[in-house]
Design an enzyme around this catalytic site. Structure first.
Site, PDB file in Angstrom:
ATOM      1  N   LYS A 185       0.794  -1.147  -0.046  1.00 28.67           N
ATOM      2  CA  LYS A 185       0.012  -0.127   0.200  1.00 28.67           C
ATOM      3  C   LYS A 185       0.749   1.126   0.060  1.00 28.67           C
ATOM      4  CE  LYS A 185      -3.797  -1.832   2.820  1.00 28.67           C
ATOM      5  NZ  LYS A 185      -4.892  -1.458   4.000  1.00 28.67           N
ATOM      6  N   ASP A 219      -9.902   2.696   2.930  1.00 31.65           N
ATOM      7  CA  ASP A 219      -9.896   2.200   4.211  1.00 31.65           C
ATOM      8  C   ASP A 219     -10.703   3.059   5.352  1.00 31.65           C
ATOM      9  OD1 ASP A 219      -8.821  -0.425   3.867  1.00 31.65           O
ATOM     10  OD2 ASP A 219      -6.664   0.337   4.356  1.00 31.65           O
ATOM     11  N   GLY A 222      -3.074   1.761  18.456  1.00 33.63           N
ATOM     12  CA  GLY A 222      -2.060   1.269  17.393  1.00 33.63           C
ATOM     13  C   GLY A 222      -2.004   2.669  16.684  1.00 33.63           C
ATOM     14  N   ALA A 223      -0.891   2.358  15.832  1.00 38.03           N
ATOM     15  CA  ALA A 223      -0.586   3.728  14.965  1.00 38.03           C
ATOM     16  C   ALA A 223       0.156   3.056  13.508  1.00 38.03           C
ATOM     17  CB  ALA A 223       0.533   4.412  15.833  1.00 38.03           C
ATOM     18  N   GLY A 277      -0.662   1.321   9.609  1.00 37.76           N
ATOM     19  CA  GLY A 277      -1.272   1.455   8.418  1.00 37.76           C
ATOM     20  C   GLY A 277      -2.901   1.663   8.745  1.00 37.76           C
ATOM     21  N   ALA A 278      -3.354   0.764   9.321  1.00 36.14           N
ATOM     22  CA  ALA A 278      -5.059   0.775   9.520  1.00 36.14           C
ATOM     23  C   ALA A 278      -5.322   1.997  10.387  1.00 36.14           C
ATOM     24  CB  ALA A 278      -5.622  -0.290  10.091  1.00 36.14           C
ATOM     25  N   ARG A 302       5.445   6.587  17.335  1.00 35.08           N
ATOM     26  CA  ARG A 302       4.596   6.585  16.209  1.00 35.08           C
ATOM     27  C   ARG A 302       3.236   7.154  16.807  1.00 35.08           C
ATOM     28  NH1 ARG A 302       4.255   0.934  13.636  1.00 35.08           N
ATOM     29  NH2 ARG A 302       3.885   2.213  11.714  1.00 35.08           N
ATOM     30  N   TYR A 311     -11.487  -8.949  12.155  1.00 36.53           N
ATOM     31  CA  TYR A 311     -12.313  -9.570  11.652  1.00 36.53           C
ATOM     32  C   TYR A 311     -12.432 -11.000  11.728  1.00 36.53           C
ATOM     33  CZ  TYR A 311      -9.734  -9.069   7.177  1.00 36.53           C
ATOM     34  OH  TYR A 311      -8.829  -9.152   6.443  1.00 36.53           O
ATOM     35  N   GLY A 357     -14.668  -6.030  12.957  1.00 34.03           N
ATOM     36  CA  GLY A 357     -14.099  -5.175  11.617  1.00 34.03           C
ATOM     37  C   GLY A 357     -14.534  -5.556  10.342  1.00 34.03           C
TER      38      GLY A 357
END
Ligand code: NAP
Length: 277
Positions: A59, A95, A120-121, A123-124, A149, A219, A240
């Site tokens: 990505k 996304d 979290g930091a 890509g998502a 991050r 998910y 998710g």
């Protein structure tokens, strides 16, 4: 295109949508090594494909091969959907919008004005955090194992959207307060993913306000152990799958135009996931 790409849910979702609408289209999963991405994208262009989805680890590196970037792809710094139009490669990121559509349509939750915590930091988290900032959330805290991050993502969202933001670590005393104060919490780390059906050891569900909304973007499994516990405690919860389905539906609309058959795509994904139970 991804590497690895086995067990991707995308082919079953898209091919179900094409069948439902009687479209003579096909969606295939291609295992593309990072070093071959440029050649694969040029192949898509020269063969006249409608486009491609990109997943880990392609990505971010795809940015440099795009002729045109959407504002979302530019600000998130990643492309998950490529459209070939008049010989040009257009890079999108669906996304974040997919996450927002799921939050609004599947959970009936409007983030505007709300105090939000993203854990979290990666890509998502970037996609989710920018989408929430652009949606006008009241404040956004990013909590991450690597604090630098979290701080960097919080700063980027503040610069891009004007949202009040903060970056913190996963230390219990700091994280617990942030969890208790949040109205919407989005868990984006992979902890708890199949086959490890566990609650992260740095997260105490007792911190959760029963009136809050908890999203775990995993998910597989659905729901995760964390979501099951939060539901027991009285929180509203969302897994998710909706984010995955809605980001795919947006891709469908970019390539084919018209409305994607979201329910058909979701049912196809649920059937496929049942194989992992
Ligand atoms: P990523 O870029 O690798 O980021 C992972 C993040 O999780 C990083 O912030 C990392 O922290 C943190 N993390 C990893 N292991 C951890 C641990 N043991 N304890 C605490 N934090 C940990 O991954 P991603 O692409 O963002 O994907 C993350 C998850 O989201 C995956 O489960 C993926 O399947 C899911 N996802 C779902 C959708 C959907 O449509 N529902 C879309 C994309 C991703 P550090 O910065 O400290 O390494």
């Amino acid at each position: 295109m991804g590497y690895p790409i086995a067990h991707s849910l995308s082919p079953v979702m898209f091919n179900a949508a094409f069948a439902e609408l009687d479209m003579d289209w096909a969606y295939l999963a291609w295992r593309v090594k990072p070093g071959d991405l440029h050649a694969a994208l040029e192949g898509a262009r020269s063969m006249g494909l409608a486009g491609a989805n990109l997943t880990i680890p392609l990505k971010e590196m795809a940015l440099e091969w795009m002729d045109v970037l959407s504002p979302e792809a530019r600000v998130i710094g990643a492309v998950n959907c490529v459209a070939v139009r008049e010989d040009k490669l257009y890079g999108f990121n669906t996304d974040g919008e997919g996450f927002l559509s799921s939050l609004r349509e599947d959970a009936g939750f409007e983030p505007r004005g709300k105090r939000v915590l993203v854990v979290g930091a990666g890509g998502a988290a970037r996609a989710v955090a920018f989408a929430l900032g652009r949606s006008g959330c009241g404040s956004l805290t990013v909590a991450n194992r690597t604090v630098s991050r979290a701080e960097s993502l919080a700063e980027h969202v503040r610069e891009a959207t004007g949202t009040v933001t903060a970056g913190i670590g996963l230390d219990g005393s700091v994280l617990g307060k942030a969890v208790a104060e949040s109205e919407l919490l989005v868990q984006t780390s992979p902890v708890g993913m199949y086959p490890e059906d566990i609650i992260p050891d740095w997260f105490d569900p007792g911190w959760l306000d029963p009136g809050s909304m908890l999203v775990d973007i995993i998910y597989r499994p659905r729901p995760t152990a964390l979501l099951r516990k939060a539901a027991e405690l009285g929180c509203s919860t969302l897994d998710g799958l909706g984010m995955l389905v809605h980001q795919a539906a947006l891709g469908f609309e970019i390539w084919a135009g018209g409305k994607a058959p979201v329910k058909v795509m979701r049912d196809a994904a649920i059937d496929y996931l049942a194989e992992f139970k």
